[in-house]
Enzyme design. Structure first.
Site, PDB file in Angstrom:
ATOM      1  N   HIS A  41     107.840  88.490  91.653  1.00  0.00           N
ATOM      2  CA  HIS A  41     108.018  90.729  91.701  1.00  0.00           C
ATOM      3  C   HIS A  41     106.880  90.984  91.446  1.00  0.00           C
ATOM      4  O   HIS A  41     106.926  91.096  90.019  1.00  0.00           O
ATOM      5  CB  HIS A  41     109.972  91.169  90.582  1.00  0.00           C
ATOM      6  CG  HIS A  41     110.377  92.496  90.992  1.00  0.00           C
ATOM      7  ND1 HIS A  41     108.975  93.656  91.080  1.00  0.00           N
ATOM      8  CD2 HIS A  41     110.920  93.359  91.624  1.00  0.00           C
ATOM      9  CE1 HIS A  41     109.529  94.590  91.073  1.00  0.00           C
ATOM     10  NE2 HIS A  41     111.157  94.243  91.476  1.00  0.00           N
ATOM     11  N   ARG A  44     108.863 102.658  93.748  1.00  0.00           N
ATOM     12  CA  ARG A  44     108.282 102.898  95.176  1.00  0.00           C
ATOM     13  C   ARG A  44     108.658 103.202  95.999  1.00  0.00           C
ATOM     14  O   ARG A  44     108.116 104.038  97.334  1.00  0.00           O
ATOM     15  CB  ARG A  44     107.859 101.446  95.640  1.00  0.00           C
ATOM     16  CG  ARG A  44     106.437 100.924  94.170  1.00  0.00           C
ATOM     17  CD  ARG A  44     106.470  99.135  94.668  1.00  0.00           C
ATOM     18  NE  ARG A  44     107.150  98.744  94.167  1.00  0.00           N
ATOM     19  CZ  ARG A  44     107.455  96.834  94.662  1.00  0.00           C
ATOM     20  NH1 ARG A  44     107.016  97.244  95.953  1.00  0.00           N
ATOM     21  NH2 ARG A  44     108.027  96.432  94.356  1.00  0.00           N
TER      22      ARG A  44
END
Length: 535
Positions: free
Chosen positions: A309, A332
């Site tokens: 990740h 995000r």
């Protein structure tokens, strides 16, 4: 000052104080769920007693993450007893830490025309792995995506979980990742609601501190009819308390949902991906349970497929810790950007694999044996507000701070202005980003007094795509994935991260919780029917 104005000021002061207490209580509660130690207290010793036995047949669910909870719930619906066994002191597994949400399409919460691209997005994300055992993989993906709508609706309507907020994450063509509108992260909200519902059923029993050591077979290579486990029970009072390890046998068909091997740094991870040595992880350090399955003939697939990740928080108070907290992808998705030395360098809405690869080509931060990179995650006021439930928790944990734009360095301020121009349609993004979440800064000089949310992040080992081969109903197979004639291990099902073949090279964000629900429910249903037919 008038008496009325004084009373008004007192009222609002009390309101602010009560709000602060409420927020602290909420975050303390979530913190105790997410950061509880998986180890017993130091003053507890372990001794072993003679073997015990549980003669009552039941559906045996191994692992109390979301896959196990889903299996247990569906089995109980068919009026059979369930024994849920977990090696940790508290249930929830890694599922309780999940922070972005659960995928589903099409659902009533999506404010868009019908979403028809979930299957193709998942196939694309699986990458080159789709060239091997294509039909078997497509069958699993079809089961996942076709049942995603009912999985979300089941959690909302049947389990009472709020999943009304939908965001678009990296690698997705549409917004389909669901979470709640409150302060509790989605993983914790789902797990706590389901545990509460399960504990209300008298046919359900939860055993924590219960380490499964082997599966019981009637004959070598025969059907699975139970498990051998070590159960730690607390005895004594006060300072004399100890934990006694009892060897116990549970009987019945098994749903194996013990999770992945991302935290098995020196074991399975070192065996299949030695190149990832030194990279921190979101997973608690514990050995993978895959060997228990292979001993009864289960085959493994995609064990070298490990998801990195791109954003794990670097805690300023413990920068080199090998266990890191995930910076949720929703940050995000709602508009956040990634900066290296103050400049954007990637499309933040790309897949996890793509962004991680880009970050890991940057110069590595000198951190001794720990392999870390120094990237900044920045959210403007619009993104901060939309992800407030996450941001508030991260700020409380000291992982995110709020800063005025005027206090940022010149390069970062310029990057904010450049990105704002892209969002406002004044220029095309050089990295190809076209989804901007809820970013609202215009990039003007009069915004210098506004606050942005910033934190340091680095790539982390997050998820293991490999595991036991299963079919689209969760039955564990004793042959390689894709072989035309399937050889089932009777009495054994698998669900969640312990299984492989579904995600291929890369898992889409929001599909881990979905996988747990879809295949956990099927495994629980079939195991219950198997138990009923045998009685």
């Amino acid at each position: 000052m008038s008496r009325r104005r004084i009373l008004t000021l007192i009222f609002f002061s009390l309101l602010i104080a009560l709000s602060a207490v409420w927020f602290h209580t909420i975050t303390e509660s979530i913190g105790s769920l997410l950061f509880s130690s998986p180890r017993p207290p130091k003053d507890i010793t372990m001794t072993t007693t003679s073997a015990a036995a549980s003669s009552d047949r039941a559906v045996l669910v191994i692992g109390a993450g979301l896959a196990g909870l889903s299996a247990a719930t569906e089995a109980l619906r068919r009026n059979v007893p369930v024994r849920l066994l977990d090696r940790a002191p508290k249930p929830g597994g890694n599922s309780i830490k999940a922070s972005s949400g659960i995928n589903g399409a099409p659902t009533r919460f999506q404010k868009m025309p019908e979403d028809t691209t979930f299957f193709s997005d998942t196939v694309k994300s699986a990458g080159q792995s789709m060239k091997m055992a294509t039909a078997a993989r497509e069958a699993q993906i079809a089961a996942l995506t076709n049942q995603s709508k009912s999985a979300v609706e089941w959690l909302v309507d049947d389990q009472g979980v709020d999943l009304s907020v939908v965001a678009q994450l990296g690698g997705h063509s549409n917004a389909r990742t669901h979470r709640g509108s409150g302060q509790t992260p989605p993983g914790a909200a789902i797990v706590t609601a389901m545990l509460k519902n399960l504990k209300e059923n008298p046919q359900f029993k939860l055993f924590t501190d219960c380490e499964v050591t082997s599966l019981v077979q009637d004959t070598p290579g025969g059907k699975v009819s139970g498990v051998e486990a070590t159960l730690a029970e607390e005895v004594g009072e006060g300072d004399a308390k100890t934990k006694v390890a009892k060897q116990i046998t549970f009987t019945g068909p098994v749903v194996f949902a013990a999770g992945g091997f991302g935290g098995d740094t020196n074991g399975l991870l070192a065996k299949y991906r030695p190149d990832l040595a030194g990279i921190p992880s979101t997973n608690d350090p514990r050995p993978g349970a895959h060997g228990i399955l292979t001993k009864v003939g289960a085959k493994l697939v995609d064990m070298d497929k490990v998801q990195i990740h791109p954003t794990g928080f670097v805690d300023p108070a413990n920068q080199l810790s090998g266990l890191k907290f995930l910076a949720a992808e929703v940050l995000r998705g709602e508009g956040g950007i990634l900066l290296y030395e103050g400049k954007r360098f990637v499309n933040e809405m790309e897949t996890r694999e793509f962004i991680s690869n880009v970050v890991m080509k940057l110069p590595q931060k000198d951190s001794g044996e720990a392999r870390q990179w120094d990237v900044q995650l920045l959210l403007d006021p619009g993104a901060c507000d939309k992800a407030a439930s996450h941001v508030g928790f991260y700020v409380w944990k000291g992982l995110v701070s709020k800063k005025k734009i005027s206090d940022l360095d010149e390069t970062t301020r310029q990057s904010i202005q450049d990105y704002a121009a892209v969002v406002n349609g004044e220029r095309k993004d050089e990295f190809g980003r076209s989804i901007f979440g809820h970013w609202r800064l215009k990039g003007t000089n009069d915004e210098d007094s506004q606050e942005v949310c910033v934190g340091r992040v680095t790539p982390i080992v997050h998820f293991t795509m490999g595991g036991a081969v299963i079919d689209e109903t969760g039955r564990v197979l004793a042959n390689e994935m894709g072989e035309e004639e399937k050889k089932y291990i009777e009495g054994l099902w698998g669900a969640g991260e312990i299984t492989g073949g579904l995600h291929g090279d890369n898992r889409l964000g929001g599909s881990s919780l979905l996988e747990c629900v879809v295949f956990g429910r099927q495994a629980g249903q079939h195991a219950a029917e198997y138990l009923s037919a045998a009685q």
